[in-house]
Design a protein around this motif. Structure first.
Motif, short mmCIF file in Angstrom:
data_model
loop_
_atom_site.label_atom_id
_atom_site.label_comp_id
_atom_site.label_asym_id
_atom_site.label_seq_id
_atom_site.Cartn_x
_atom_site.Cartn_y
_atom_site.Cartn_z
N THR A 183 0.82 -1.21 0.00
CA THR A 183 0.00 0.00 0.00
C THR A 183 0.85 1.26 0.00
O THR A 183 0.61 2.18 -0.79
CB THR A 183 -0.95 0.01 1.21
N ALA A 184 1.87 1.31 0.86
CA ALA A 184 2.69 2.53 0.95
C ALA A 184 3.39 2.82 -0.38
O ALA A 184 3.43 3.96 -0.84
CB ALA A 184 3.72 2.39 2.07
N ARG A 185 3.89 1.77 -1.01
CA ARG A 185 4.57 1.98 -2.30
C ARG A 185 3.57 2.42 -3.38
O ARG A 185 3.87 3.24 -4.23
CB ARG A 185 5.29 0.70 -2.74
N ALA A 186 2.37 1.82 -3.33
CA ALA A 186 1.35 2.19 -4.33
C ALA A 186 0.98 3.67 -4.17
O ALA A 186 0.84 4.39 -5.16
CB ALA A 186 0.11 1.31 -4.18
N VAL A 187 0.84 4.12 -2.92
CA VAL A 187 0.53 5.52 -2.67
C VAL A 187 1.66 6.40 -3.22
O VAL A 187 1.43 7.40 -3.91
CB VAL A 187 0.33 5.77 -1.15
N GLN A 188 2.89 5.98 -2.94
CA GLN A 188 4.06 6.76 -3.38
C GLN A 188 4.09 6.88 -4.91
O GLN A 188 4.28 7.97 -5.46
CB GLN A 188 5.34 6.09 -2.86
N ILE A 189 3.88 5.76 -5.58
CA ILE A 189 3.96 5.76 -7.06
C ILE A 189 2.79 6.54 -7.66
O ILE A 189 2.96 7.31 -8.62
CB ILE A 189 4.00 4.32 -7.61
N ALA A 190 1.60 6.38 -7.08
CA ALA A 190 0.43 7.09 -7.60
C ALA A 190 0.63 8.61 -7.49
O ALA A 190 0.32 9.36 -8.41
CB ALA A 190 -0.83 6.66 -6.84
N VAL A 191 1.17 9.04 -6.35
CA VAL A 191 1.45 10.47 -6.15
C VAL A 191 2.54 10.92 -7.14
O VAL A 191 2.43 11.99 -7.75
CB VAL A 191 1.87 10.73 -4.68
N ALA A 192 3.55 10.08 -7.33
CA ALA A 192 4.63 10.44 -8.26
C ALA A 192 4.09 10.62 -9.69
O ALA A 192 4.33 11.66 -10.32
CB ALA A 192 5.71 9.34 -8.25
N VAL A 193 3.35 9.63 -10.17
CA VAL A 193 2.88 9.67 -11.57
C VAL A 193 1.90 10.82 -11.77
O VAL A 193 1.97 11.55 -12.76
CB VAL A 193 2.25 8.33 -11.99
N ASN A 194 0.99 11.02 -10.81
CA ASN A 194 0.04 12.12 -10.99
C ASN A 194 0.69 13.47 -10.74
O ASN A 194 0.29 14.48 -11.35
CB ASN A 194 -1.19 11.93 -10.12
N GLY A 195 1.71 13.51 -9.87
CA GLY A 195 2.47 14.74 -9.70
C GLY A 195 3.17 15.12 -11.00
O GLY A 195 3.19 16.28 -11.43
#
Lengths: 213, 289
Positions: B89-101
């Motif tokens: 979950t933590a990595r998914a949150v990190q990647i989702a924020v990265a890609v949408n950022g």
């Protein structure tokens, strides 16, 4: 409807309706014209309206030059439009019952001109809802052959003589016996078809809008 | 080629052919487009490469914009320092924020299904690869499952935030990602449908209220809806079913989406976080596309 409408296209941020979809909507005009563009006048509705101190969405400009959604030149489209020699103009408009992301186009080319209304409807998908005042529906879900008829009856005969199979034919009557024939298919449409159609009686202009790949 | 107008229409061909949902959607796409399996799969793989590159590039230090302050790097640091767990979950949150950022900074991304929601599915799938060691081909196949399940939303509702609220974008993306993760973990097509329906429940009524051109609150919502997608997939994979049949859930989802966006129409007046004194104090140019 295809999976690449849901995952895809490759695009620049931030908003697929205002980058990918905007680009594809204008690019549809470039494809329909299918000859050198001389003039493009845009009526900007809803979210495409230009506010004080702003400029026209650069993806709308890029599509008129034929660029696709992942083309780096989108970021420089205003300068490239100026260099192109196309007489480009715009105004803010209010279109009745139109999608929030709609544009009205008046396009003039070398030997052919038309007007259209279309919208960027989300996720990079588009719908052209009107051409030359005729209500119709053109999307990127299929390859479309557009036949601009001077005489719809004769143009229908000309179209039938091609013997195309496997697609859907729509005849949209317009003013003074003219109209538009749309042929929608998932099969490839060769560019030679347009040249052949244009040599036949009743047909003014023929062009293709290709399915998004 | 079946038209995917309902959830049942998406999963039925998979059940009949005894295929995974991803495999079935891929085959239907080949039949519909007339393209080879290699061409269709290769196109999706190319898109997956763009997602991975965006995730990587956007996680570097110093990636910032007017309303984006290196959040992906901060979360990455949080994981690396052990402040938050190095888990799915933590990595998914990190990647989702990265890609949408990255999307908010006009970077190159893949609309999934839109730019405003483009981080969610990559977050879930790339994180799952790290968790369970799936290769890219497996990941890409699961993306076909997610993409197929999104099609009925496009038919019956909308994917545009302007027309259907954030629910249409982040809500749809989470439902697609839930189905994709369920498929990736070996869930049946029915389980994918339940994961989709369960995820739909999390975003019902969510309005589209961005400050600036798709960055706040979009980027953080991408992170949070990646977690929603994982929760829904975990439930479905464990045998939990949506009490509301998936197709009925789809109808409710699409109907709420269109209704709520009529009331909270960001083009007519400010809505949601746009109304906050902080947002109102910002340069109005930030509100425009």
């Amino acid at each position: 409807m295809r999976v690449f409408e849901l995952v895809g296209p490759i695009m620049f941020g931030p908003s697929s309706s205002h980058t990918a979809g905007a680009c594809r909507l204008s690019r549809a005009m470039w494809q329909i014209l299918d000859c050198p563009m001389k003039k493009a006048a845009l009526g900007l509705h809803g979210s495409f309206r230009v506010h004080e101190g702003g400029t026209v969405n650069k993806a709308l400009v890029a599509g008129l030059l034929g660029f696709d959604t992942d083309d780096d030149r989108i970021n420089n489209s205003h300068a490239l439009m100026e260099q192109s020699g196309i007489d480009f103009s715009w105004e803010n408009v209010t279109l009745e019952n139109a999608h929030n992301n709609s544009v009205r186009y008046e396009i003039e080319g070398d030997g052919f001109s038309f007007s259209a209304i279309g919208a960027s409807v989300g996720g990079g998908m588009i719908e052209v809802s009107e051409i030359n005042g005729i209500k119709l529906s053109l999307t990127g879900d299929y390859n479309t052959l557009l036949v601009f008829a001077e005489d719809l009856e004769k143009a229908e005969k000309a179209f039938s003589s091609l013997g195309l199979e496997g697609g859907e034919v729509e005849c949209h009557p317009g003013k003074a016996g003219g109209g538009i024939i749309l042929y929608k298919t998932s099969l490839p449409l060769e560019p030679e078809l347009c040249q052949k159609l244009e040599s036949l009686e009743g047909v003014g202009h023929a062009s293709r809008h290709l399915r998004f790949d | 080629m079946p038209e995917y107008k309902t959830i049942t229409a998406v999963i039925k061909p998979a059940l009949e052919r005894k295929l995974t949902l991803g495999e079935s959607v891929l085959l239907d796409e080949c039949a519909e487009s007339g393209l080879s399996r290699e061409a269709v799969f290769g196109k999706m793989k190319k898109q997956f490469d763009v997602m991975k590159k965006a995730a990587e590039d956007a996680s570097a230090p110093g990636v910032e914009g007017p309303l984006y302050f290196g959040d992906a790097y901060k979360i990455k640091q949080g994981i690396e320092k052990g402040i938050i767990p190095n888990d799915m979950t933590a990595r998914a949150v990190q990647i989702a924020v990265a890609v949408n950022g990255w999307n908010s900074l006009s970077g190159k991304v893949v609309a999934t299904p839109t730019g405003g929601s483009c981080g969610i599915l990559p977050g879930v799938i790339i994180s799952a690869q790290k968790e369970w060691g799936y290769d890219d081909d497996k990941a890409v196949m699961a993306i076909f499952a997610g993409a197929g399940m999104g099609i009925p939303i496009a038919y019956n509702g909308t994917l545009s935030g302007s027309v259907g609220g954030c629910q249409a974008e982040c809500g749809s993306a989470a439902a697609m990602a839930a189905a994709a993760l369920t498929d990736l973990r070996g869930g049946t097509p029915e389980m994918c449908a339940h994961a989709f329906a369960i995820a739909c429940k999390a975003s019902m009524g969510l309005i589209c209220d961005p400050i600036g051109t798709v960055s706040c609150p979009c980027v953080k919502r991408n992170g949070m809806f990646a977690a929603v997608a994982i929760s829904a997939a975990y439930m479905a994979l464990s045998g939990v079913e949506s009490i509301i049949p998936p197709d009925e859930m789809l109808t409710a989802f699409c109907s709420v989406s269109l209704d709520v966006a009529k009331k909270f129409n960001k083009l007519e007046y400010k809505v949601g976080v746009q109304c906050t004194p902080f947002a109102c104090s910002l340069d109005p140019k930030l509100f425009r596309h």
